[in-house]
Design an enzyme around this catalytic site. Structure first.
Site: not given
Length: 737
Positions: A211, A96
């Protein structure tokens, strides 16, 4: 993939089968040669006990346990012992980005609105960042500076929360004014978060705040707020928005888009019941307000760790849900991508991506001798979704610097499986419940100890306590080191089997008095050999431990034919000669010359005969013969201990000279003293002549094996010199294990 424990169990079972076969064979041979049943049974038991490395599994288990404890000290917690060694086989790390390559501490860097990047606050954007936000301050921190306050929530939302607190003065009061009536949390499919609010007096009606990922928010918007006015979001404005997003991403910043929408009070009155499961309110045609970008800088230690992986032949792949532009920028800053990608070439030439030949995107460092043209690639999750297994395999084969961006949790599993189909040993990182499938599928699942969820930790094989990529690389180095040291320990342990086996064979074929007793064999396997074998786990790494290709567990076994050949066919044979030399030396010192011992066994073991003549005509009673035999067996035992001194020292290193490696392993130095003192104790402790048939030796009887010990040392130094002098030559191919 078979782990080292399975491999050792298979080897021990194989050796046990071979031991039983040879034991049964010589049992039959003993009977055919006219030996009694007792002699045949002694031969059978002796060959089985001498062949099977009884202490090997225990030794390896202790070595793995000690290494796991040492790895915990470098923030790498191993849940299963066998995974310690598997780490050393890793050829691909799917990592990641946020929280493991970066600090996971977001800070607002830029705002984009009114078609330009600014540092000034926009109230409507701050309002969305405040209300469409699940993060909150922990109580009791009013006197602490905002940026130092502890919060609950996602790092991105925490950054927005602190920015909003600095802008509004009190997020809590602001949230009290705008009451939340419905909420849709962020998910990896829609890549956006939505909340619906109403003012405390209800004058503005209901307002939708949203958002999320810029490209997803842009698709939902119909208008844009420019200089306080709401205007149509045309193609030109969309292009400017995308360019701003790409520019911010190119600086390694994560951009979040914000939009809002006032609901019609006639359709959505104050008491309207919003349903977020079966959506009964508009989520399209919204008003775009702007962008906020946040910076989460890479950890300073990551580039060096990635470089170590590259030199070790380990491919580091980034798998992230972030936008490709930002992912590529971070990947370049830490060294995962070292040269231009197709997109970079397209930007430099000012042409479309489709007009660039992918073969022109070459990476900078060759990590595999079999690859001549290495390429870098950034692959979007949307493109990955359309790929078949074969197409993904082609990408993996032809690219060694890969970033997978905007990926889902399902695609993360797909990526791991794709690398495994190419024969890679894969480690993958994860911190979310949805990462569990990929963590379980990988050869080594790595969960983050700080940011990781309990489900992710449960599914993982290893937990990184400090959430740092460096700890993974340190774990890989420890895994390679334990593989090397296990081979050394196994080679040391197996070598003593040879001088243990041959006495029983000579006992039957030559008819000599038994040179080594079964109890004496067990004293070697469970006594003098255990501590020295374990001490090798503390040996320092050789210089090439992170400069060679990963071990392929399918083809390069821990116990391979070269190790067995060296242990059994070379060093072990020298030890066997040393043992027989000591045996015959003591016998000769007591009047029995070697050639007179041949075929003497029947008379020697006959209890009724008390007048067996030695080479000088002296008569020996049965009791005196047995005392001499046990003394000779003790001398044989001592000779094995003496040659094992040299064997332990040469086992310190597989390639370097002992002079280069040094004698700084104090656990090994202690083991040399320990096995010597134990041998002295077994020889001279009162009562052990009855319990173990061990008798005290004259001081001169300790030295017959010393020349053989020097021979072992010189022989192996010469072998390792040839390996260093002619790398890839015959000696290395045949003896380097």
């Amino acid at each position: 993939m078979a782990n080292v424990i399975d491999e050792l169990e298979h080897f021990v079972l194989f050796v046990a089968g071979v031991a039983i076969f040879f034991g049964a064979t010589f049992f039959g041979v003993a009977l055919l040669l006219g030996h009694g049943w007792m002699a045949a049974i002694v031969c059978f038991i002796g060959i089985v006990v001498a062949n099977v490395p009884e202490g090997l599994i225990a030794t390896v288990t202790v070595c793995l346990s000690l290494t796991a404890k040492r790895m915990a000290s470098v923030n790498c917690l191993v849940k299963h012992l066998e995974d310690v060694e598997t780490l050393g086989c890793i050829s691909t790390i799917c990592s990641d980005m946020t929280g493991i390559l970066t600090h996971n501490r977001m800070t607002v860097a830029h705002l984009w609105y009114d078609k330009t990047s600014k540092y000034a606050t926009r109230p409507k954007m701050v309002r969305i960042a405040t209300l469409c936000n699940m993060a909150d301050f922990k109580p009791g921190q009013q006197d602490i500076p905002v940026l130092r306050r502890q919060c609950t929530g996602d790092p991105t939302e925490i950054a927005l929360l602190k920015y909003a607190e600095l802008s509004t003065g009190s997020v809590r009061l602001y949230r009290t004014k705008y009451r939340k009536v419905a909420e849709m949390i962020f998910n990896s499919t829609d890549k956006c978060q939505l909340s619906i609010h109403t003012t405390d007096d209800g004058k503005e009606g209901h307002i939708i705040f949203m958002k999320g990922a810029p490209e997803c928010i842009l698709e939902r918007c119909k208008t844009i707020l420019l200089d306080g006015l709401e205007v149509e979001l045309d193609c030109h404005l969309r292009k400017e928005f995308n360019n701003a997003h790409l520019e911010l991403g190119g600086m390694g910043e994560r951009a979040i888009a914000f939009c809002d929408f006032h609901l019609d009070t006639t359709q959505f009155p104050t008491d309207f019941q919003f349903d977020t499961e079966n959506v009964n309110f508009p989520t399209q045609g919204l008003r775009l307000v702007g962008l906020i970008s946040m910076i989460d800088p890479p950890l300073a230690s990551v580039p060096d760790a990635v470089a170590r992986c590259r030199s070790a032949g380990i491919n580091v792949v980034m798998v992230t849900g972030d936008h490709p532009i930002r992912a590529e920028a971070i990947a370049k800053s830490v060294g995962i991508i070292s040269e231009e990608t197709v997109e970079d070439i397209a930007v430099r030439r000012q042409v479309a991506v489709e007009d660039v030949n992918p073969c022109e995107a070459k990476a900078g460092v060759n990590i595999s001798a079999s690859v001549n043209s290495l390429q870098a690639a950034v692959i979007h999750g949307a493109d990955l979704q359309q790929m078949s297994e074969e197409e993904l395999g082609e990408v993996i084969r032809h690219h060694t610097e890969i970033v997978f961006a905007r990926t889902s949790f399902e695609q993360k599993l797909m990526i791991v499986q794709g690398f495994q189909r190419q024969g890679r040993v894969v480690a993958v990182t994860g911190d979310d419940d949805a990462d569990s499938a990929a963590l379980k599928q990988a050869n080594i699942g790595v969960a983050l100890g700080i940011a990781g969820t309990e489900m992710a930790k449960e599914a993982a094989d290893i937990i990184i306590l400090d959430d740092s990529f460096v700890s993974i690389v340190d774990g890989v180095e420890e895994g390679r080191l334990i593989c090397d040291n296990l081979k050394k320990s196994i080679a040391y342990t197996l070598t003593s089997n040879v001088p243990e086996i041959w006495p029983f064979i000579a006992y039957i074929l030559l008819g000599i008095p038994l040179p080594l007793g079964i109890l004496t064999v067990l004293c070697i396997d469970f006594g003098t050999d255990i501590i020295p074998a374990i001490s090798l786990v503390y040996e320092q790494a050789e210089s090439d431990v992170m400069k060679r290709q990963p071990r392929n567990p399918l083809h390069d076994k821990v116990i391979n034919e070269r190790l067995v050949s060296l242990a059994y066919g070379q060093i072990g044979m020298i030890q066997a000669f040393a043992g027989f030399f000591a045996y015959f030396y003591v016998m000769s010192d007591n009047g029995f010359l070697p050639w007179d011992l041949v075929l003497l066994r029947a008379k020697w073991d006959a209890k009724a005969l008390n007048n067996v003549l030695d080479s000088y005509g002296q008569e020996w009673t049965y009791a005196n013969r047995k005392i001499l035999q046990h003394t000779c067996q003790t001398a044989f035992f001592v000779s094995v201990v003496v040659v094992q001194w040299a064997n332990l020292i040469i086992s310190k290193t597989r390639r370097k000279s002992i002079v280069q490696q040094g004698m700084t392993n104090w656990a090994l130095n202690f083991a040399l003293v320990f096995e010597t003192l134990l041998a002295i104790f077994l020889c001279y402790c009162p009562g052990l002549d009855y319990g173990l048939n061990m008798y005290g030796l004259r001081s001169t009887w300790w030295f017959p094996a010393v020349p053989f010990s020097f021979l072992i040392f010189i022989y192996d130094e010469a072998r390792r010199y040839c390996i260093r002098r002619w790398p890839g030559g015959w000696v290395e191919k045949e003896t380097y294990y």
